[in-house]
Every structure is written in C-alpha cells, then in structure tokens.
Write a protein that holds these residues in place. Sequence first.
Motif, PDB file in Angstrom:
ATOM      1  N   ASP A   1      -7.083  42.910   4.234  1.00  0.00           N
ATOM      2  CA  ASP A   1      -6.260  43.993   3.721  1.00  0.00           C
ATOM      3  C   ASP A   1      -5.180  43.409   2.815  1.00  0.00           C
ATOM      4  OD1 ASP A   1      -4.536  46.145   3.348  1.00  0.00           O
ATOM      5  OD2 ASP A   1      -4.931  46.946   5.332  1.00  0.00           O
TER       6      ASP A   1
ATOM      7  N   ALA B   1      -2.260  44.459   2.095  1.00  0.00           N
ATOM      8  CA  ALA B   1      -0.866  44.628   2.523  1.00  0.00           C
ATOM      9  C   ALA B   1      -0.431  43.569   3.528  1.00  0.00           C
ATOM     10  CB  ALA B   1      -0.674  46.016   3.123  1.00  0.00           C
ATOM     11  N   ARG B   2      -1.376  42.793   4.054  1.00  0.00           N
ATOM     12  CA  ARG B   2      -1.011  41.825   5.097  1.00  0.00           C
ATOM     13  C   ARG B   2      -0.115  40.708   4.580  1.00  0.00           C
ATOM     14  NH1 ARG B   2      -4.934  41.534   9.849  1.00  0.00           N
ATOM     15  NH2 ARG B   2      -6.119  43.429   9.584  1.00  0.00           N
TER      16      ARG B   2
ATOM     17  N   ALA C   1       3.462  41.692   3.515  1.00  0.00           N
ATOM     18  CA  ALA C   1       4.318  41.953   4.679  1.00  0.00           C
ATOM     19  C   ALA C   1       4.889  40.650   5.209  1.00  0.00           C
ATOM     20  CB  ALA C   1       3.522  42.676   5.772  1.00  0.00           C
TER      21      ALA C   1
ATOM     22  N   SER D   1       8.966  48.841  14.347  1.00  0.00           N
ATOM     23  CA  SER D   1       7.661  49.511  14.461  1.00  0.00           C
ATOM     24  C   SER D   1       7.704  50.643  15.474  1.00  0.00           C
ATOM     25  CB  SER D   1       6.575  48.506  14.836  1.00  0.00           C
ATOM     26  OG  SER D   1       6.764  48.032  16.154  1.00  0.00           O
TER      27      SER D   1
ATOM     28  N   ALA E   1       9.490  53.542  13.810  1.00  0.00           N
ATOM     29  CA  ALA E   1       8.646  54.074  12.733  1.00  0.00           C
ATOM     30  C   ALA E   1       7.532  54.956  13.285  1.00  0.00           C
ATOM     31  CB  ALA E   1       8.054  52.943  11.916  1.00  0.00           C
ATOM     32  N   ASP E   2       7.031  54.646  14.466  1.00  0.00           N
ATOM     33  CA  ASP E   2       5.971  55.453  15.063  1.00  0.00           C
ATOM     34  C   ASP E   2       6.455  56.849  15.442  1.00  0.00           C
ATOM     35  OD1 ASP E   2       4.151  53.426  14.786  1.00  0.00           O
ATOM     36  OD2 ASP E   2       4.334  52.719  16.857  1.00  0.00           O
TER      37      ASP E   2
ATOM     38  N   SER F   1       7.218  60.452   7.676  1.00  0.00           N
ATOM     39  CA  SER F   1       7.322  59.541   6.535  1.00  0.00           C
ATOM     40  C   SER F   1       8.683  59.597   5.848  1.00  0.00           C
ATOM     41  CB  SER F   1       6.216  59.852   5.534  1.00  0.00           C
ATOM     42  OG  SER F   1       6.302  58.982   4.435  1.00  0.00           O
TER      43      SER F   1
ATOM     44  N   LYS G   1      11.317  58.055   7.985  1.00  0.00           N
ATOM     45  CA  LYS G   1      11.116  56.605   8.029  1.00  0.00           C
ATOM     46  C   LYS G   1      11.722  55.944   6.793  1.00  0.00           C
ATOM     47  CE  LYS G   1       6.922  55.401   8.963  1.00  0.00           C
ATOM     48  NZ  LYS G   1       5.511  54.985   8.887  1.00  0.00           N
TER      49      LYS G   1
ATOM     50  N   MET H   1       6.355  48.849   6.822  1.00  0.00           N
ATOM     51  CA  MET H   1       5.038  48.260   6.587  1.00  0.00           C
ATOM     52  C   MET H   1       4.141  48.412   7.808  1.00  0.00           C
ATOM     53  SD  MET H   1       6.015  44.848   4.501  1.00  0.00           S
ATOM     54  CE  MET H   1       6.424  44.959   2.789  1.00  0.00           C
ATOM     55  N   PRO H   2       2.839  48.414   7.582  1.00  0.00           N
ATOM     56  CA  PRO H   2       1.916  48.657   8.692  1.00  0.00           C
ATOM     57  C   PRO H   2       1.618  47.441   9.579  1.00  0.00           C
ATOM     58  CG  PRO H   2       0.699  48.496   6.638  1.00  0.00           C
ATOM     59  CD  PRO H   2       2.153  48.402   6.289  1.00  0.00           C
ATOM     60  N   TYR H   3       2.216  46.300   9.309  1.00  0.00           N
ATOM     61  CA  TYR H   3       1.898  45.091  10.075  1.00  0.00           C
ATOM     62  C   TYR H   3       3.157  44.464  10.677  1.00  0.00           C
ATOM     63  CZ  TYR H   3      -2.468  45.630   7.588  1.00  0.00           C
ATOM     64  OH  TYR H   3      -3.626  46.136   7.085  1.00  0.00           O
TER      65      TYR H   3
END
Length: 191
Positions: free
Chosen positions: A1, A3-4, A7, A61, A64-65, A69, A72, A130-132
């Motif tokens: 991915d 985006a990894r 991040a 994280s 954010a959960d 959006s 966040k 970020m997602p990670y």
Amino acid sequence: DAARMPAFFLTLIATAVASAGARDQLLVARLAAVLGESRVLLAACFAASALSAAFAAWLGSLVADWLPSQAKDMLVAIALLLAAFELAWPWRGKEVAEPTRSFFATLIVLLSRQVGDGARFLVFALAAAMPYPLLVGMGGFLGGSAMLALAWSVPARFENRSWLRRLRQGVALVLLVAAIVTGIAARGLLG
C-alpha cells in the motif's frame, strides 16, 4: 500500500525535527555531560521514546476511530496547533546537580518531559489522520530515539541553544500554518 511508507517516514522526520532542542533532548545532553556515555541513560532514552510514541499513536488511532471524518480533521488541526504552541514556548531547564544513574528514575523523568511535547502531539495527530498507527508509532519512536541518542553522544553541541531556539520557532510557525490550513479545510472553507 502506497500510504504505508509516508506514514512511517513523515512521522520519523516530523518527530525528529520537533524533538530538536526539546526538553527531553536538553535533559539528556545535560545528563550525558555529567555522566559520560552512560548505557543506562541511553537505554532509558530508547525506552521513553518507545513508550511515549506507542501511547501517542495508540491514543490518536483510538480517538480517530470514534470520530467522523470532519471531526477527525479538526482534531488533527488542534493537535498541530498544540504542537506549534509547545515548540514556540520558551523553556528554561534547571542544571543537573546530582543526576541519578537509575534506569527507572531516568525513564520517569524523561517520560514526564515527553508528555504533551510537540513531537508527541505530532505522533498523535498523524496516527489520527493516517490509516497505519503502528507505522506512525514506529516512526515516532525512531525519530525521538535518534534525537535523544544525538544528545547522548555529543552533549557539548547543546550548550549553545540559540540555534535550537530559532529552529523550534521556525518549526512552530510551519505547524501553526499547517494547523490553520487543516482547520479551514475541515470546516469545508478551502477549495
């Protein structure tokens, strides 16, 4: 991915830059000047960086959960604003009279200096955005550890702090602009 890596690397670089001249780094430089190349001090530096980065990334994280959006994005803007404020704030540290050689005492003091500092606010903000979060935490750990290890290895470079003060003020200005742009974008007023 794709985006990894951003991040990880963005957090590593942001944490390292925000840690330059920070309270924890100056403390390590002072302790290293008195204690010499103490392995206990270096181990406490790595442990403190790992714990503070992991906690900031986990908290970012987690929050954010829970948030939609737009909320966040506002949280990220607020975290950037707090980081800018912390970097711009003048800090006057006390000289180390009788430094301890205890790992746990040093760890606690370092963690107390890292709680609420600009670097950890950035780790929190990036983990929220970020997602990670695991990679964000790893980047925060390595960036923070590198700056503490630098202070440990060459403490004399931190005796004249005027260049660090200017650097921190410049980074604070960049973070302030980023906070304003992120906040305006979160409100839907940008583009």
